[in-house]
Design a protein around this motif. Sequence first.
Motif, PDB file in Angstrom:
ATOM      1  N   VAL A 232      34.774  10.160  10.136  1.00  0.00           N
ATOM      2  CA  VAL A 232      35.515   8.904  10.140  1.00  0.00           C
ATOM      3  C   VAL A 232      37.009   9.159  10.364  1.00  0.00           C
ATOM      4  O   VAL A 232      37.680   8.398  11.072  1.00  0.00           O
ATOM      5  CB  VAL A 232      35.267   8.124   8.831  1.00  0.00           C
ATOM      6  N   PHE A 233      37.524  10.233   9.800  1.00  0.00           N
ATOM      7  CA  PHE A 233      38.929  10.582   9.994  1.00  0.00           C
ATOM      8  C   PHE A 233      39.240  10.821  11.476  1.00  0.00           C
ATOM      9  O   PHE A 233      40.208  10.284  12.011  1.00  0.00           O
ATOM     10  CB  PHE A 233      39.296  11.817   9.163  1.00  0.00           C
ATOM     11  N   VAL A 234      38.409  11.611  12.136  1.00  0.00           N
ATOM     12  CA  VAL A 234      38.640  11.919  13.553  1.00  0.00           C
ATOM     13  C   VAL A 234      38.481  10.659  14.400  1.00  0.00           C
ATOM     14  O   VAL A 234      39.286  10.394  15.304  1.00  0.00           O
ATOM     15  CB  VAL A 234      37.700  13.046  14.045  1.00  0.00           C
ATOM     16  N   PHE A 235      37.476   9.849  14.108  1.00  0.00           N
ATOM     17  CA  PHE A 235      37.287   8.606  14.858  1.00  0.00           C
ATOM     18  C   PHE A 235      38.480   7.677  14.663  1.00  0.00           C
ATOM     19  O   PHE A 235      39.007   7.116  15.627  1.00  0.00           O
ATOM     20  CB  PHE A 235      35.994   7.901  14.441  1.00  0.00           C
ATOM     21  N   GLY A 236      38.922   7.525  13.425  1.00  0.00           N
ATOM     22  CA  GLY A 236      40.082   6.678  13.156  1.00  0.00           C
ATOM     23  C   GLY A 236      41.330   7.190  13.831  1.00  0.00           C
ATOM     24  O   GLY A 236      42.136   6.413  14.375  1.00  0.00           O
ATOM     25  N   PHE A 237      41.519   8.495  13.838  1.00  0.00           N
ATOM     26  CA  PHE A 237      42.662   9.100  14.520  1.00  0.00           C
ATOM     27  C   PHE A 237      42.629   8.764  16.006  1.00  0.00           C
ATOM     28  O   PHE A 237      43.645   8.399  16.601  1.00  0.00           O
ATOM     29  CB  PHE A 237      42.641  10.615  14.315  1.00  0.00           C
ATOM     30  N   ALA A 238      41.440   8.866  16.607  1.00  0.00           N
ATOM     31  CA  ALA A 238      41.316   8.623  18.040  1.00  0.00           C
ATOM     32  C   ALA A 238      41.535   7.155  18.387  1.00  0.00           C
ATOM     33  O   ALA A 238      42.312   6.844  19.292  1.00  0.00           O
ATOM     34  CB  ALA A 238      39.949   9.089  18.536  1.00  0.00           C
ATOM     35  N   VAL A 239      40.879   6.260  17.677  1.00  0.00           N
ATOM     36  CA  VAL A 239      40.945   4.856  18.083  1.00  0.00           C
ATOM     37  C   VAL A 239      42.174   4.134  17.550  1.00  0.00           C
ATOM     38  O   VAL A 239      42.506   3.053  18.040  1.00  0.00           O
ATOM     39  CB  VAL A 239      39.660   4.076  17.691  1.00  0.00           C
ATOM     40  N   SER A 240      42.852   4.709  16.583  1.00  0.00           N
ATOM     41  CA  SER A 240      44.057   4.057  16.056  1.00  0.00           C
ATOM     42  C   SER A 240      45.340   4.703  16.538  1.00  0.00           C
ATOM     43  O   SER A 240      46.401   4.115  16.429  1.00  0.00           O
ATOM     44  CB  SER A 240      44.038   4.079  14.523  1.00  0.00           C
ATOM     45  N   GLY A 241      45.256   5.904  17.087  1.00  0.00           N
ATOM     46  CA  GLY A 241      46.466   6.630  17.424  1.00  0.00           C
ATOM     47  C   GLY A 241      46.882   6.578  18.876  1.00  0.00           C
ATOM     48  O   GLY A 241      47.807   7.272  19.280  1.00  0.00           O
ATOM     49  N   PHE A 242      46.224   5.754  19.670  1.00  0.00           N
ATOM     50  CA  PHE A 242      46.516   5.772  21.093  1.00  0.00           C
ATOM     51  C   PHE A 242      47.500   4.705  21.555  1.00  0.00           C
ATOM     52  O   PHE A 242      47.995   4.762  22.674  1.00  0.00           O
ATOM     53  CB  PHE A 242      45.216   5.614  21.898  1.00  0.00           C
ATOM     54  N   HIS A 243      47.824   3.749  20.711  1.00  0.00           N
ATOM     55  CA  HIS A 243      48.600   2.583  21.151  1.00  0.00           C
ATOM     56  C   HIS A 243      49.969   2.935  21.730  1.00  0.00           C
ATOM     57  O   HIS A 243      50.347   2.411  22.783  1.00  0.00           O
ATOM     58  CB  HIS A 243      48.753   1.582  20.000  1.00  0.00           C
ATOM     59  N   GLY A 244      50.707   3.778  21.067  1.00  0.00           N
ATOM     60  CA  GLY A 244      52.034   4.137  21.569  1.00  0.00           C
ATOM     61  C   GLY A 244      51.966   4.855  22.896  1.00  0.00           C
ATOM     62  O   GLY A 244      52.743   4.567  23.827  1.00  0.00           O
ATOM     63  N   ILE A 245      51.019   5.778  23.019  1.00  0.00           N
ATOM     64  CA  ILE A 245      50.854   6.513  24.276  1.00  0.00           C
ATOM     65  C   ILE A 245      50.406   5.556  25.380  1.00  0.00           C
ATOM     66  O   ILE A 245      50.906   5.590  26.502  1.00  0.00           O
ATOM     67  CB  ILE A 245      49.835   7.656  24.094  1.00  0.00           C
ATOM     68  N   TRP A 246      49.479   4.692  25.063  1.00  0.00           N
ATOM     69  CA  TRP A 246      48.947   3.724  26.022  1.00  0.00           C
ATOM     70  C   TRP A 246      50.056   2.836  26.567  1.00  0.00           C
ATOM     71  O   TRP A 246      50.147   2.615  27.780  1.00  0.00           O
ATOM     72  CB  TRP A 246      47.851   2.924  25.340  1.00  0.00           C
ATOM     73  N   MET A 247      50.920   2.330  25.690  1.00  0.00           N
ATOM     74  CA  MET A 247      52.002   1.452  26.149  1.00  0.00           C
ATOM     75  C   MET A 247      53.007   2.212  27.001  1.00  0.00           C
ATOM     76  O   MET A 247      53.539   1.669  27.973  1.00  0.00           O
ATOM     77  CB  MET A 247      52.694   0.780  24.961  1.00  0.00           C
ATOM     78  N   ASN A 248      53.293   3.459  26.657  1.00  0.00           N
ATOM     79  CA  ASN A 248      54.182   4.269  27.492  1.00  0.00           C
ATOM     80  C   ASN A 248      53.576   4.510  28.864  1.00  0.00           C
ATOM     81  O   ASN A 248      54.265   4.409  29.879  1.00  0.00           O
ATOM     82  CB  ASN A 248      54.506   5.608  26.815  1.00  0.00           C
ATOM     83  N   VAL A 249      52.291   4.833  28.909  1.00  0.00           N
ATOM     84  CA  VAL A 249      51.625   5.071  30.190  1.00  0.00           C
ATOM     85  C   VAL A 249      51.653   3.811  31.044  1.00  0.00           C
ATOM     86  O   VAL A 249      51.918   3.872  32.252  1.00  0.00           O
ATOM     87  CB  VAL A 249      50.174   5.558  29.976  1.00  0.00           C
ATOM     88  N   ALA A 250      51.391   2.670  30.419  1.00  0.00           N
ATOM     89  CA  ALA A 250      51.352   1.412  31.172  1.00  0.00           C
ATOM     90  C   ALA A 250      52.667   1.153  31.898  1.00  0.00           C
ATOM     91  O   ALA A 250      52.672   0.601  33.006  1.00  0.00           O
ATOM     92  CB  ALA A 250      51.033   0.246  30.236  1.00  0.00           C
ATOM     93  N   THR A 251      53.758   1.560  31.306  1.00  0.00           N
ATOM     94  CA  THR A 251      55.056   1.311  31.942  1.00  0.00           C
ATOM     95  C   THR A 251      55.508   2.454  32.838  1.00  0.00           C
ATOM     96  O   THR A 251      56.331   2.250  33.722  1.00  0.00           O
ATOM     97  CB  THR A 251      56.140   1.042  30.881  1.00  0.00           C
ATOM     98  N   GLU A 252      54.980   3.639  32.637  1.00  0.00           N
ATOM     99  CA  GLU A 252      55.431   4.799  33.415  1.00  0.00           C
ATOM    100  C   GLU A 252      54.711   4.979  34.742  1.00  0.00           C
ATOM    101  O   GLU A 252      55.245   5.615  35.640  1.00  0.00           O
ATOM    102  CB  GLU A 252      55.280   6.079  32.586  1.00  0.00           C
ATOM    103  N   VAL A 253      53.497   4.455  34.872  1.00  0.00           N
ATOM    104  CA  VAL A 253      52.731   4.684  36.096  1.00  0.00           C
ATOM    105  C   VAL A 253      52.993   3.632  37.171  1.00  0.00           C
ATOM    106  O   VAL A 253      52.407   3.697  38.247  1.00  0.00           O
ATOM    107  CB  VAL A 253      51.213   4.788  35.809  1.00  0.00           C
ATOM    108  N   VAL A 254      53.859   2.687  36.878  1.00  0.00           N
ATOM    109  CA  VAL A 254      54.214   1.656  37.858  1.00  0.00           C
ATOM    110  C   VAL A 254      55.707   1.756  38.164  1.00  0.00           C
ATOM    111  O   VAL A 254      56.460   2.354  37.391  1.00  0.00           O
ATOM    112  CB  VAL A 254      53.876   0.241  37.323  1.00  0.00           C
ATOM    113  N   PRO A 255      56.132   1.170  39.279  1.00  0.00           N
ATOM    114  CA  PRO A 255      57.577   1.132  39.536  1.00  0.00           C
ATOM    115  C   PRO A 255      58.304   0.414  38.399  1.00  0.00           C
ATOM    116  O   PRO A 255      57.748  -0.481  37.755  1.00  0.00           O
ATOM    117  CB  PRO A 255      57.687   0.343  40.846  1.00  0.00           C
ATOM    118  N   GLN A 256      59.543   0.806  38.169  1.00  0.00           N
ATOM    119  CA  GLN A 256      60.309   0.290  37.028  1.00  0.00           C
ATOM    120  C   GLN A 256      60.367  -1.236  37.000  1.00  0.00           C
ATOM    121  O   GLN A 256      60.272  -1.840  35.936  1.00  0.00           O
ATOM    122  CB  GLN A 256      61.715   0.870  37.045  1.00  0.00           C
ATOM    123  N   GLU A 257      60.484  -1.862  38.165  1.00  0.00           N
ATOM    124  CA  GLU A 257      60.589  -3.323  38.192  1.00  0.00           C
ATOM    125  C   GLU A 257      59.277  -4.022  37.826  1.00  0.00           C
ATOM    126  O   GLU A 257      59.260  -5.230  37.575  1.00  0.00           O
ATOM    127  CB  GLU A 257      61.089  -3.811  39.558  1.00  0.00           C
TER     128      GLU A 257
END
Length: 127
Positions: free
Chosen positions: A36-61
């Motif tokens: 449960v610890f590993v599952f919680g780490f995986a499914v709860s710990g991705f939000h910050g990385i996900w939001m950074n990726v969403a903005t970094e893989v597209v042009p700045q505008e």
Amino acid sequence: KRLINLLIISLMAAGVSLLTATLPTGTPFWVMVPIVFVFGFAVSGFHGIWMNVATEVVPQEQSGLASGFSVMIGSTGVLFGPPLFGYIVDSTGAFAFGWLFLAVLSIVVTVLIITAMVIVKRSEQTA
């Protein structure tokens, strides 16, 4: 490079979901805690990385559009995922199928991340 982190997280979520689906009834508490610890780490710990990726893989505008769209898709999953999991468990009578459903979703996400990595690599090579 954050896509690699998301890839690792999605593989962890898929692996733990598959493991949980195959656990026998009556699995001891001390076995469940690290799972449960590993599952919680995986499914709860991705939000910050996900939001950074969403903005970094597209042009700045387009970063605002990408951020908003990804939050919309993520919110849809939060809204419909738990009832769908519950429906699967109720209709099959077994939690294993709910966990298999989560594993399949994690594998789909893994394929999407790999596709995104290929697209980003191609765009970097042409730039």
